[in-house]
Write a protein that holds these residues in place. Structure first.
Motif, PDB file in Angstrom:
ATOM      1  N   LEU A  80       0.825  -1.215   0.000  1.00 43.84           N
ATOM      2  CA  LEU A  80       0.000   0.000   0.000  1.00 43.84           C
ATOM      3  C   LEU A  80       0.858   1.265   0.000  1.00 43.84           C
ATOM      4  O   LEU A  80       0.515   2.255  -0.651  1.00 43.84           O
ATOM      5  CB  LEU A  80      -0.928  -0.004   1.211  1.00 43.84           C
ATOM      6  N   THR A  81       1.980   1.236   0.703  1.00 47.27           N
ATOM      7  CA  THR A  81       2.849   2.415   0.792  1.00 47.27           C
ATOM      8  C   THR A  81       4.009   2.350  -0.201  1.00 47.27           C
ATOM      9  O   THR A  81       4.932   3.161  -0.112  1.00 47.27           O
ATOM     10  CB  THR A  81       3.419   2.549   2.209  1.00 47.27           C
ATOM     11  N   LEU A  82       3.953   1.400  -1.114  1.00 45.67           N
ATOM     12  CA  LEU A  82       4.990   1.219  -2.135  1.00 45.67           C
ATOM     13  C   LEU A  82       6.379   1.013  -1.523  1.00 45.67           C
ATOM     14  O   LEU A  82       7.388   1.503  -2.026  1.00 45.67           O
ATOM     15  CB  LEU A  82       5.002   2.402  -3.112  1.00 45.67           C
ATOM     16  N   GLY A  83       6.419   0.305  -0.423  1.00 47.80           N
ATOM     17  CA  GLY A  83       7.684  -0.063   0.204  1.00 47.80           C
ATOM     18  C   GLY A  83       8.164   0.845   1.307  1.00 47.80           C
ATOM     19  O   GLY A  83       9.127   0.528   1.999  1.00 47.80           O
ATOM     20  N   LEU A  84       7.512   1.978   1.503  1.00 48.31           N
ATOM     21  CA  LEU A  84       7.960   2.904   2.542  1.00 48.31           C
ATOM     22  C   LEU A  84       7.747   2.355   3.953  1.00 48.31           C
ATOM     23  O   LEU A  84       8.442   2.754   4.880  1.00 48.31           O
ATOM     24  CB  LEU A  84       7.264   4.256   2.401  1.00 48.31           C
ATOM     25  N   PHE A  85       6.821   1.419   4.100  1.00 48.11           N
ATOM     26  CA  PHE A  85       6.589   0.836   5.420  1.00 48.11           C
ATOM     27  C   PHE A  85       7.780  -0.008   5.873  1.00 48.11           C
ATOM     28  O   PHE A  85       7.944  -0.280   7.064  1.00 48.11           O
ATOM     29  CB  PHE A  85       5.311  -0.007   5.419  1.00 48.11           C
ATOM     30  N   LEU A  86       8.638  -0.396   4.944  1.00 47.83           N
ATOM     31  CA  LEU A  86       9.854  -1.131   5.310  1.00 47.83           C
ATOM     32  C   LEU A  86      10.770  -0.290   6.204  1.00 47.83           C
ATOM     33  O   LEU A  86      11.522  -0.836   7.014  1.00 47.83           O
ATOM     34  CB  LEU A  86      10.605  -1.584   4.058  1.00 47.83           C
ATOM     35  N   LEU A  87      10.696   1.029   6.075  1.00 51.28           N
ATOM     36  CA  LEU A  87      11.457   1.904   6.975  1.00 51.28           C
ATOM     37  C   LEU A  87      10.975   1.752   8.414  1.00 51.28           C
ATOM     38  O   LEU A  87      11.781   1.734   9.344  1.00 51.28           O
ATOM     39  CB  LEU A  87      11.332   3.362   6.540  1.00 51.28           C
TER      40      LEU A  87
END
Length: 123
Positions: free
Chosen positions: A71-78
């Motif tokens: 959903l966040t295009l990978g930013l949630f990995l941060l």
């Protein structure tokens, strides 16, 4: 096993660089000069704990949070990397993190360093 040990040494060097040169002012390591390897042993210990947490808990968190990552295009990995760093700080009394922003930036730097270490060690 040797790749993991080398990755722990690289992570320890990153922790050393981040704290000794005050790159992140909110990330602090309480050094133990009386330990078996001196102050470097403290950084190796923190690198080992972070490596184990990243190897065991990291894939589980990434799998469980896959919808948020997509959903966040990978930013949630941060956020996941920050949580792994905070978990490492919670497991040892030698590492302290002052805030969420410091954990995000520290997690990002450690993720990039881990990726570079994986690229170098896979050759």
């Amino acid at each position: 096993m040797i790749k993991f040990a080398l990755k722990v040494v690289i992570l320890a060097a990153v922790f050393f660089g981040l704290t000794k040169y005050d790159v992140l002012s909110g990330l602090n390591v309480v050094e133990n000069p009386d330990g078996p390897l001196g102050i470097y042993g403290t950084y190796l210990w923190i690198g080992l704990i972070f490596g184990v947490v990243n190897a065991i808990v990291g894939p589980l968190l990434r799998l469980l949070s896959l919808p948020f990552v997509l959903l966040t295009l990978g930013l949630f990995l941060l956020v996941i990397n920050a949580a792994l760093l905070a978990l490492t700080a919670g497991l040892t009394d030698r590492l302290t993190i002052d805030g969420f922003g410091t954990a995000i930036i520290g997690g990002l730097i450690l993720a990039v360093a881990g990726w570079v270490a994986d690229q170098l060690l896979d050759r």
